[in-house]
Design a protein around this motif. Structure first.
Motif, PDB file in Angstrom:
ATOM      1  N   MET A   1       0.848  -1.184   0.000  1.00 48.53           N
ATOM      2  CA  MET A   1       0.000   0.000   0.000  1.00 48.53           C
ATOM      3  C   MET A   1       0.887   1.239   0.000  1.00 48.53           C
ATOM      4  SD  MET A   1      -3.048   0.953   2.680  1.00 48.53           S
ATOM      5  CE  MET A   1      -3.863  -0.587   2.316  1.00 48.53           C
ATOM      6  N   ASN A   2       0.742   2.079  -1.052  1.00 48.83           N
ATOM      7  CA  ASN A   2       1.605   3.240  -1.191  1.00 48.83           C
ATOM      8  C   ASN A   2       1.139   4.419  -0.345  1.00 48.83           C
ATOM      9  OD1 ASN A   2       3.318   1.976  -3.061  1.00 48.83           O
ATOM     10  ND2 ASN A   2       1.898   2.422  -4.743  1.00 48.83           N
ATOM     11  N   ASN A   3      -0.164   4.618  -0.282  1.00 50.46           N
ATOM     12  CA  ASN A   3      -0.683   5.745   0.477  1.00 50.46           C
ATOM     13  C   ASN A   3      -0.566   5.481   1.973  1.00 50.46           C
ATOM     14  OD1 ASN A   3      -1.328   6.893  -1.954  1.00 50.46           O
ATOM     15  ND2 ASN A   3      -3.514   6.386  -1.846  1.00 50.46           N
ATOM     16  N   ARG A   4      -0.100   6.476   2.683  1.00 44.30           N
ATOM     17  CA  ARG A   4       0.077   6.339   4.128  1.00 44.30           C
ATOM     18  C   ARG A   4      -0.910   7.248   4.860  1.00 44.30           C
ATOM     19  NH1 ARG A   4       6.356   7.506   5.109  1.00 44.30           N
ATOM     20  NH2 ARG A   4       5.696   9.441   4.057  1.00 44.30           N
ATOM     21  N   THR A   5      -1.368   6.786   6.014  1.00 50.90           N
ATOM     22  CA  THR A   5      -2.223   7.580   6.884  1.00 50.90           C
ATOM     23  C   THR A   5      -1.552   7.688   8.243  1.00 50.90           C
ATOM     24  OG1 THR A   5      -4.272   6.909   5.775  1.00 50.90           O
ATOM     25  CG2 THR A   5      -4.466   7.738   8.022  1.00 50.90           C
ATOM     26  N   PHE A   6      -1.285   8.919   8.640  1.00 49.51           N
ATOM     27  CA  PHE A   6      -0.658   9.178   9.933  1.00 49.51           C
ATOM     28  C   PHE A   6      -1.689   9.753  10.888  1.00 49.51           C
ATOM     29  CE2 PHE A   6       2.797   9.414   6.875  1.00 49.51           C
ATOM     30  CZ  PHE A   6       3.789   8.668   7.486  1.00 49.51           C
ATOM     31  N   VAL A   7      -1.743   9.199  12.081  1.00 53.63           N
ATOM     32  CA  VAL A   7      -2.604   9.734  13.121  1.00 53.63           C
ATOM     33  C   VAL A   7      -1.704  10.357  14.183  1.00 53.63           C
ATOM     34  CG1 VAL A   7      -2.777   7.464  14.262  1.00 53.63           C
ATOM     35  CG2 VAL A   7      -4.484   9.217  14.718  1.00 53.63           C
ATOM     36  N   ILE A   8      -2.018  11.602  14.551  1.00 53.24           N
ATOM     37  CA  ILE A   8      -1.153  12.400  15.433  1.00 53.24           C
ATOM     38  C   ILE A   8      -1.887  12.684  16.730  1.00 53.24           C
ATOM     39  CG2 ILE A   8       0.068  14.587  15.721  1.00 53.24           C
ATOM     40  CD1 ILE A   8      -0.608  13.398  12.231  1.00 53.24           C
ATOM     41  N   GLY A   9      -1.202  12.473  17.845  1.00 51.11           N
ATOM     42  CA  GLY A   9      -1.802  12.644  19.159  1.00 51.11           C
ATOM     43  C   GLY A   9      -1.900  14.080  19.614  1.00 51.11           C
ATOM     44  N   ASP A  10      -2.322  14.259  20.850  1.00 49.45           N
ATOM     45  CA  ASP A  10      -2.598  15.569  21.439  1.00 49.45           C
ATOM     46  C   ASP A  10      -1.348  16.445  21.450  1.00 49.45           C
ATOM     47  OD1 ASP A  10      -4.439  13.554  22.131  1.00 49.45           O
ATOM     48  OD2 ASP A  10      -5.132  14.694  23.857  1.00 49.45           O
ATOM     49  N   ILE A  11      -1.462  17.672  20.912  1.00 49.93           N
ATOM     50  CA  ILE A  11      -0.312  18.566  20.733  1.00 49.93           C
ATOM     51  C   ILE A  11      -0.173  19.535  21.902  1.00 49.93           C
ATOM     52  CG2 ILE A  11       0.725  20.300  19.212  1.00 49.93           C
ATOM     53  CD1 ILE A  11      -0.968  18.977  16.922  1.00 49.93           C
ATOM     54  N   HIS A  12      -1.269  20.083  22.383  1.00 45.22           N
ATOM     55  CA  HIS A  12      -1.309  20.964  23.553  1.00 45.22           C
ATOM     56  C   HIS A  12      -0.340  22.149  23.459  1.00 45.22           C
ATOM     57  CE1 HIS A  12      -4.281  19.002  26.018  1.00 45.22           C
ATOM     58  NE2 HIS A  12      -3.729  17.825  25.788  1.00 45.22           N
ATOM     59  N   GLY A  13      -0.380  22.844  22.321  1.00 44.22           N
ATOM     60  CA  GLY A  13       0.408  24.066  22.192  1.00 44.22           C
ATOM     61  C   GLY A  13       1.875  23.856  21.926  1.00 44.22           C
ATOM     62  N   GLY A  14       2.291  22.624  21.699  1.00 45.49           N
ATOM     63  CA  GLY A  14       3.712  22.318  21.505  1.00 45.49           C
ATOM     64  C   GLY A  14       4.124  22.420  20.043  1.00 45.49           C
ATOM     65  N   LEU A  15       4.138  23.623  19.496  1.00 47.09           N
ATOM     66  CA  LEU A  15       4.482  23.811  18.086  1.00 47.09           C
ATOM     67  C   LEU A  15       5.877  23.303  17.778  1.00 47.09           C
ATOM     68  CD1 LEU A  15       3.898  24.924  15.258  1.00 47.09           C
ATOM     69  CD2 LEU A  15       4.677  27.174  16.068  1.00 47.09           C
ATOM     70  N   ASN A  16       6.828  23.534  18.662  1.00 48.48           N
ATOM     71  CA  ASN A  16       8.201  23.061  18.419  1.00 48.48           C
ATOM     72  C   ASN A  16       8.225  21.543  18.239  1.00 48.48           C
ATOM     73  OD1 ASN A  16       9.070  25.681  18.716  1.00 48.48           O
ATOM     74  ND2 ASN A  16       9.796  25.418  20.826  1.00 48.48           N
ATOM     75  N   ALA A  17       7.448  20.847  19.041  1.00 53.16           N
ATOM     76  CA  ALA A  17       7.397  19.389  18.937  1.00 53.16           C
ATOM     77  C   ALA A  17       6.711  18.949  17.652  1.00 53.16           C
ATOM     78  CB  ALA A  17       6.658  18.808  20.148  1.00 53.16           C
ATOM     79  N   LEU A  18       5.639  19.643  17.279  1.00 51.97           N
ATOM     80  CA  LEU A  18       4.919  19.293  16.051  1.00 51.97           C
ATOM     81  C   LEU A  18       5.815  19.462  14.829  1.00 51.97           C
ATOM     82  CD1 LEU A  18       2.334  18.524  14.551  1.00 51.97           C
ATOM     83  CD2 LEU A  18       1.663  20.944  14.637  1.00 51.97           C
TER      84      LEU A  18
END
Length: 243
Positions: A1-18
């Motif tokens: 399967m070529n298409n990928r789906t990423f699920v991302i957890g709770d960020i809580h204002g952490g732009l640097n981490a994102l």
């Protein structure tokens, strides 16, 4: 399967981490990104996270789920309501950060919050939502919208399921029989002393404690390979997050 789906957890204002997390993945135009909510409250970059996500949607196929903190922030932005519980759990740093935004920027963020979805079901019968649902017939027949982003019983139920049970067993919880897999955030897995995605029954919890001492996580749902940022608190050494 070529298409990928990423699920991302709770960020809580952490732009640097994102930014660090997504920069480590080598994203492709064909990738889909599903964000599980709680974009705000905790670290000082909540408005920056929202602006970044708005821009990200111009480049990738993104689905943005509504989290409880997002609902609280949205209510404050449109009604200027003072919610002591929200203030206590990360709202104050978000309020302070929004003081620097223009009216046009705030309106764009209000529009972003309005367009959040409560849940998403993909073509492989996988459910994505922030917290849970309680109706035995599924989220489509849930009585109270707020349960999608406040409920914890779905995760508690999944953790309590005997791992030897199959979905065909009459004792297997009916809610967990409805979908091939369920992806949630909301309840940090650091509560059970984990900092990586946790699978219980058919439920995957991707909230790895970014608001506290854990990293931010993205999991590719087909391969189950995951990527993580540094522990978010190390990227904001002068702040306390929600600790």
């Amino acid at each position: 399967m070529n298409n990928r789906t990423f699920v991302i957890g709770d960020i809580h204002g952490g732009l640097n981490a994102l930014q660090q997390l997504l920069g480590s993945i080598d994203l492709k135009k064909t990738d889909q990104l599903i964000f599980l909510g709680d974009y705000v409250d905790g670290w000082s970059d909540s408005p920056g996270v929202i602006s970044y996500l708005i821009d990200l949607k111009e480049k990738y196929d993104c689905i943005f789920i509504r989290g409880n903190h997002d609902a609280l922030c949205h209510n404050w932005l449109i009604q200027d309501t003072y919610n002591p519980e929200w203030i206590q759990h990360g709202g104050q740093v978000t309020m302070d950060a929004y003081a620097d935004l223009s009216k046009d920027e705030i309106n764009a963020h209000i529009y972003f919050f309005e367009k959040l979805t409560n849940y998403h079901i993909d073509d492989q019968n996988r459910l994505y939502l922030h917290a849970g649902f309680t109706n035995l017939h599924g989220p489509q027949r849930e009585y109270f919208e707020s349960l999608f982003y406040w409920d914890r019983t779905l995760w508690e139920t999944a953790l309590a399921v005997d791992p030897t049970l199959t979905k065909e067993d009459p004792k297997f919880p009916k809610r967990l029989q409805l979908f091939s897999e369920i992806y949630i955030g909301h309840t940090p897995v650091t509560r059970i002393e984990k900092t990586t995605p946790v699978n219980a029954a058919c439920v995957w919890n991707i909230d790895t404690g970014a608001a506290f001492k854990g990293p931010l996580t993205a999991l590719e749902v087909n391969s189950k390979k995951y990527w993580q940022s540094d522990p978010v608190y190390t990227l904001y050494p002068e702040e306390n997050g929600r600790n």
